[in-house]
Design a protein around this motif. Structure first.
Motif, PDB file in Angstrom:
ATOM      1  N   TYR A  51       1.046  -1.302   0.248  1.00 51.00           N
ATOM      2  CA  TYR A  51      -0.195  -0.327  -0.166  1.00 51.00           C
ATOM      3  C   TYR A  51       1.103   1.123  -0.198  1.00 51.00           C
ATOM      4  O   TYR A  51       1.863   1.028   0.111  1.00 51.00           O
ATOM      5  CB  TYR A  51      -0.723   0.073   1.144  1.00 51.00           C
ATOM      6  N   ARG A  97       1.660   4.788   1.978  1.00 49.72           N
ATOM      7  CA  ARG A  97       1.448   6.035   2.975  1.00 49.72           C
ATOM      8  C   ARG A  97       1.401   7.342   3.075  1.00 49.72           C
ATOM      9  O   ARG A  97       2.655   7.454   2.803  1.00 49.72           O
ATOM     10  CB  ARG A  97       1.753   4.638   3.700  1.00 49.72           C
ATOM     11  N   ASP A 141      -3.871   5.116   4.867  1.00 45.60           N
ATOM     12  CA  ASP A 141      -3.126   4.338   3.442  1.00 45.60           C
ATOM     13  C   ASP A 141      -4.003   3.857   2.692  1.00 45.60           C
ATOM     14  O   ASP A 141      -5.132   3.571   2.777  1.00 45.60           O
ATOM     15  CB  ASP A 141      -3.121   2.174   4.538  1.00 45.60           C
ATOM     16  N   ILE A 201      -4.226  -0.378  -0.899  1.00 45.54           N
ATOM     17  CA  ILE A 201      -3.989  -1.642  -0.215  1.00 45.54           C
ATOM     18  C   ILE A 201      -4.342  -3.168  -1.394  1.00 45.54           C
ATOM     19  O   ILE A 201      -5.642  -3.113  -1.929  1.00 45.54           O
ATOM     20  CB  ILE A 201      -4.807  -1.595   0.912  1.00 45.54           C
ATOM     21  N   LYS A 253      -4.553  -5.198   7.737  1.00 44.19           N
ATOM     22  CA  LYS A 253      -4.914  -5.810   6.143  1.00 44.19           C
ATOM     23  C   LYS A 253      -4.488  -6.817   6.546  1.00 44.19           C
ATOM     24  O   LYS A 253      -4.225  -7.488   5.106  1.00 44.19           O
ATOM     25  CB  LYS A 253      -3.613  -5.007   5.839  1.00 44.19           C
ATOM     26  N   CYS A 280      -6.293  -9.193   3.262  1.00 48.07           N
ATOM     27  CA  CYS A 280      -5.455  -9.820   1.795  1.00 48.07           C
ATOM     28  C   CYS A 280      -5.549 -11.005   1.400  1.00 48.07           C
ATOM     29  O   CYS A 280      -5.346 -11.746   0.975  1.00 48.07           O
ATOM     30  CB  CYS A 280      -3.869  -9.101   1.726  1.00 48.07           C
TER      31      CYS A 280
END
Length: 231
Positions: free
Chosen positions: A147, A149, A164, A167, A222, A226
């Motif tokens: 991602y 940031r 963020d 992603i 995340k 993910c």
């Protein structure tokens, strides 16, 4: 680590659109500083390789909100191998603690190619713990998280406000260190995650800035999303 008492930090996460963050950014610009490692826009790219055991315990602990829980990851910045970090993030009672150490590129590539954590002799205590977890829990690399940031920092209270976006995930573990990586987004376009991290107190002006967008606090992980939506 090393017998010292852990210093836990508050960590609050919010679902946040790009437009909402723009309003917040207008407020904190000039009051907070951009991270010194970021580019002229205050941004850098983070890519992390997450580990879990053969039962995917970390994934299910996230889903169930187990406390305490720990996650190991290897992290690079801006797709560069110049700085490779091994990190352990521990979450307990809504607070977090992160410890880290450097990792040599050759050792990182061995882990990527074999899926195993090798014994490496004279290494920091964190790597020794990582190796032991690999032996006992059979840790394996599971997913890549990437991602962009944007970072603001404020010295009093050791505050970091990060946004963020973009992603995305990949299961192409062997190409973790490649400049380009095929990835899949896990959030809708224009959506991101705002994180506020601080030690003991959050300055009033930062707290009030967050009220601009009427943000909704979330437990967004995340790693969890993910893995759920990985290629």
């Amino acid at each position: 680590m090393g017998g010292k008492e852990r210093k836990y930090r508050h960590e609050q996460k919010y679902c946040c659109t790009k437009g909402q963050f723009a309003m917040i950014r207008n407020t904190i610009n000039g009051l907070m500083q951009m991270d010194r490692h970021a580019d002229a826009n205050g941004c850098y790219c983070i890519r992390s390789l997450y580990f879990d055991d053969h039962k995917d315990s970390g994934w299910y602990e996230n889903e169930d909100g187990v406390s305490p829980r720990e996650k190991y990851r290897i992290r690079i910045y801006n797709s560069s191998t110049e700085r490779i970090n091994l990190e352990l993030k521990r979450k307990e009672r809504g607070k977090t603690h992160k410890s880290s150490c450097r990792l040599e590129e050759e050792l990182c590539r061995t882990i990527m190619e074999t899926g195993k954590i090798p014994y490496a002799g004279e290494k920091p205590a964190l790597y020794q713990k990582f190796y032991t977890a690999g032996q006992v829990r059979m840790l394996q690399p599971k997913v890549i998280v990437e991602y962009d940031r944007i970072v603001y920092v404020y010295r009093d209270g050791n505050v970091r406000v990060t946004y963020d976006e973009n992603i995305s995930s990949s299961r192409d573990i062997r190409h973790f260190l490649d400049p380009k990586l095929e990835r899949r987004p896990v959030m809708e376009c224009g959506q991101g995650i705002l994180e506020v991290k601080y030690d003991d107190f959050l300055p009033d002006f930062i707290y009030h800035a967050l009220q601009f967008g009427r943000l909704r606090e979330t437990a967004f992980s995340k790693y969890y999303y993910c893995r759920k939506f990985s290629l």
